[in-house]
Motif scaffolding. Structure first.
Motif, PDB file in Angstrom:
ATOM      1  N   UNK A 141      63.859 -85.289  57.919  1.00 46.59           N
ATOM      2  CA  UNK A 141      65.083 -85.899  58.438  1.00 46.59           C
ATOM      3  C   UNK A 141      65.309 -87.231  57.742  1.00 46.59           C
ATOM      4  N   UNK A 142      66.518 -87.388  57.227  1.00 40.73           N
ATOM      5  CA  UNK A 142      66.889 -88.634  56.558  1.00 40.73           C
ATOM      6  C   UNK A 142      67.954 -89.347  57.359  1.00 40.73           C
ATOM      7  N   UNK A 143      67.856 -90.651  57.419  1.00 40.25           N
ATOM      8  CA  UNK A 143      68.780 -91.475  58.206  1.00 40.25           C
ATOM      9  C   UNK A 143      70.072 -91.702  57.423  1.00 40.25           C
ATOM     10  N   UNK A 144      70.800 -90.606  57.167  1.00 41.02           N
ATOM     11  CA  UNK A 144      72.082 -90.666  56.464  1.00 41.02           C
ATOM     12  C   UNK A 144      73.080 -89.797  57.221  1.00 41.02           C
ATOM     13  N   UNK A 145      74.325 -90.242  57.250  1.00 44.45           N
ATOM     14  CA  UNK A 145      75.376 -89.554  58.008  1.00 44.45           C
ATOM     15  C   UNK A 145      75.874 -88.326  57.253  1.00 44.45           C
ATOM     16  N   UNK A 146      76.090 -87.231  57.991  1.00 42.69           N
ATOM     17  CA  UNK A 146      76.642 -86.008  57.415  1.00 42.69           C
ATOM     18  C   UNK A 146      77.294 -85.165  58.505  1.00 42.69           C
TER      19      UNK A 146
ATOM     20  N   UNK B 266      79.443 -78.276  60.246  1.00 40.30           N
ATOM     21  CA  UNK B 266      80.130 -77.316  59.385  1.00 40.30           C
ATOM     22  C   UNK B 266      79.392 -75.984  59.375  1.00 40.30           C
ATOM     23  N   UNK B 267      78.058 -76.036  59.367  1.00 40.57           N
ATOM     24  CA  UNK B 267      77.281 -74.798  59.404  1.00 40.57           C
ATOM     25  C   UNK B 267      77.469 -74.071  60.730  1.00 40.57           C
ATOM     26  N   UNK B 268      77.554 -74.830  61.831  1.00 40.86           N
ATOM     27  CA  UNK B 268      77.706 -74.204  63.145  1.00 40.86           C
ATOM     28  C   UNK B 268      79.070 -73.544  63.289  1.00 40.86           C
ATOM     29  N   UNK B 269      80.129 -74.212  62.814  1.00 44.70           N
ATOM     30  CA  UNK B 269      81.486 -73.721  63.055  1.00 44.70           C
ATOM     31  C   UNK B 269      81.991 -72.751  61.994  1.00 44.70           C
ATOM     32  N   UNK B 270      81.371 -72.725  60.828  1.00 41.08           N
ATOM     33  CA  UNK B 270      81.898 -71.892  59.747  1.00 41.08           C
ATOM     34  C   UNK B 270      80.919 -70.828  59.264  1.00 41.08           C
ATOM     35  N   UNK B 271      79.743 -70.786  59.858  1.00 40.65           N
ATOM     36  CA  UNK B 271      78.769 -69.751  59.520  1.00 40.65           C
ATOM     37  C   UNK B 271      78.863 -68.648  60.570  1.00 40.65           C
TER      38      UNK B 271
ATOM     39  N   UNK C 198      60.305 -74.231  64.740  1.00 36.03           N
ATOM     40  CA  UNK C 198      59.876 -73.370  63.636  1.00 36.03           C
ATOM     41  C   UNK C 198      60.399 -73.869  62.296  1.00 36.03           C
ATOM     42  N   UNK C 199      61.707 -74.076  62.192  1.00 35.82           N
ATOM     43  CA  UNK C 199      62.287 -74.534  60.935  1.00 35.82           C
ATOM     44  C   UNK C 199      62.144 -76.039  60.742  1.00 35.82           C
ATOM     45  N   UNK C 200      61.897 -76.768  61.847  1.00 40.76           N
ATOM     46  CA  UNK C 200      61.778 -78.239  61.835  1.00 40.76           C
ATOM     47  C   UNK C 200      63.060 -78.924  61.399  1.00 40.76           C
ATOM     48  N   UNK C 201      64.177 -78.185  61.473  1.00 40.48           N
ATOM     49  CA  UNK C 201      65.478 -78.763  61.137  1.00 40.48           C
ATOM     50  C   UNK C 201      66.079 -79.336  62.423  1.00 40.48           C
ATOM     51  N   UNK C 202      65.613 -80.505  62.824  1.00 40.44           N
ATOM     52  CA  UNK C 202      66.042 -81.109  64.068  1.00 40.44           C
ATOM     53  C   UNK C 202      67.541 -81.430  64.097  1.00 40.44           C
ATOM     54  N   UNK C 203      68.130 -81.948  63.028  1.00 43.68           N
ATOM     55  CA  UNK C 203      69.577 -82.236  63.076  1.00 43.68           C
ATOM     56  C   UNK C 203      70.420 -80.994  63.339  1.00 43.68           C
ATOM     57  N   UNK C 204      70.092 -79.861  62.694  1.00 43.51           N
ATOM     58  CA  UNK C 204      70.861 -78.647  62.938  1.00 43.51           C
ATOM     59  C   UNK C 204      70.645 -78.155  64.365  1.00 43.51           C
ATOM     60  N   UNK C 205      69.400 -78.208  64.861  1.00 44.20           N
ATOM     61  CA  UNK C 205      69.146 -77.829  66.242  1.00 44.20           C
ATOM     62  C   UNK C 205      69.902 -78.715  67.206  1.00 44.20           C
ATOM     63  N   UNK C 206      69.973 -80.009  66.926  1.00 43.47           N
ATOM     64  CA  UNK C 206      70.728 -80.924  67.780  1.00 43.47           C
ATOM     65  C   UNK C 206      72.216 -80.602  67.733  1.00 43.47           C
TER      66      UNK C 206
END
Length: 262
Positions: A23-28, A33-38, A224-232
């Protein structure tokens, strides 16, 4: 204690995640976009809200008559059946989910009973049917108790007066009883829908790894994926979708109740 975790989760959902650095402290906005367009996530959200709505509908169709019968019972039968209704709440949801997995599995009692009478029962475990059955079993008390509480405030002589004025039992229920308990149905529906949409244990155990709902996907992204921002981002989206649907439903039912009650 309630707002701070939600705020931190919302802030986390706008961070960048990379497999090499974490996790990087940068805004995105890439997570949303992945949640709404995938289509993968859209299908999961559609399944989550659809099964939650179906569970709420079944609980209302079964729970309202059940609460009406319970309200007309006398002691000690009322206490006995009230204990039966709230009984599922006394057992861990994980235990209940494992119990349903044994009943609905390929060698479970449901399949064996169908085969004994000559029916070809399809596989129920790891299907949407299994999830809905278990959710209805778990959520039924949350529908019955609010409706039963509303019926406790209803004077039985009002329904008797409708009968004396020539109304049938069905008409008295539809035009006298149901408008009075509509707010109880509203409260139960909001609780059941919210808890069903955010359920984790039952979809995880009865849906399997391929039939996922929003809460199980959040768990996978965090643990599992450790992708906390996407999970959030998925968790925040689920929360907002729940709030929008529940507030809209609340407004519609309350408006109809006011018109019916004058």
């Amino acid at each position: 204690m309630v707002v701070l975790p939600l705020v931190l989760t919302a802030i986390l959902s706008f961070h960048i995640y990379e497999e090499s650095t974490g996790v990087r402290n940068e805004f995105t906005l890439a997570n949303y976009a992945a949640v709404f367009f995938d289509w993968y996530y859209l299908e999961i959200f559609w399944r989550t809200l659809r099964l939650a709505a179906l569970t709420t509908l079944i609980c209302a169709l079964l729970g309202v008559p059940e609460a009406y019968i319970l309200a007309r019972m006398r002691h000690p039968w009322r206490s006995i059946f009230l204990l039966v209704i709230i009984g599922p709440l006394l057992v861990s949801v994980v235990v209940r989910a494992f119990g349903w997995s044994m009943l609905l599995g390929s060698g479970g009692l449901v399949v064996q009973a169908g085969q004994a009478i000559g029916l070809d029962v399809p596989r129920l475990l790891f299907t949407e049917t299994a999830i809905v059955i278990a959710l209805v079993h778990v959520m039924m008390p949350f529908m019955v108790i609010p409706v039963w509480t509303a019926l406790q405030r209803l004077d039985p002589s009002v329904e008797a007066a409708a009968w004396a004025l020539g109304a049938s039992h069905f008409t008295a229920l539809r035009r006298v009883v149901l408008p009075q308990v509509s707010l109880g149905v509203l409260s139960g529906s909001l609780i059941v829908f919210g808890l069903s949409a955010s359920a984790f244990a039952i979809p995880g155990l009865l849906g399997g790894r391929r039939l996922k709902m929003a809460a199980t996907v959040v768990y996978d992204e965090f643990m599992l994926q450790l992708n906390w921002p996407l999970g959030a981002a998925i968790a925040v989206t689920l929360l907002v979708a729940n709030l929008v649907i529940m507030l809209g439903y609340n407004r519609v039912i309350e408006t109809r109740a006011r018109r019916a009650l004058g």
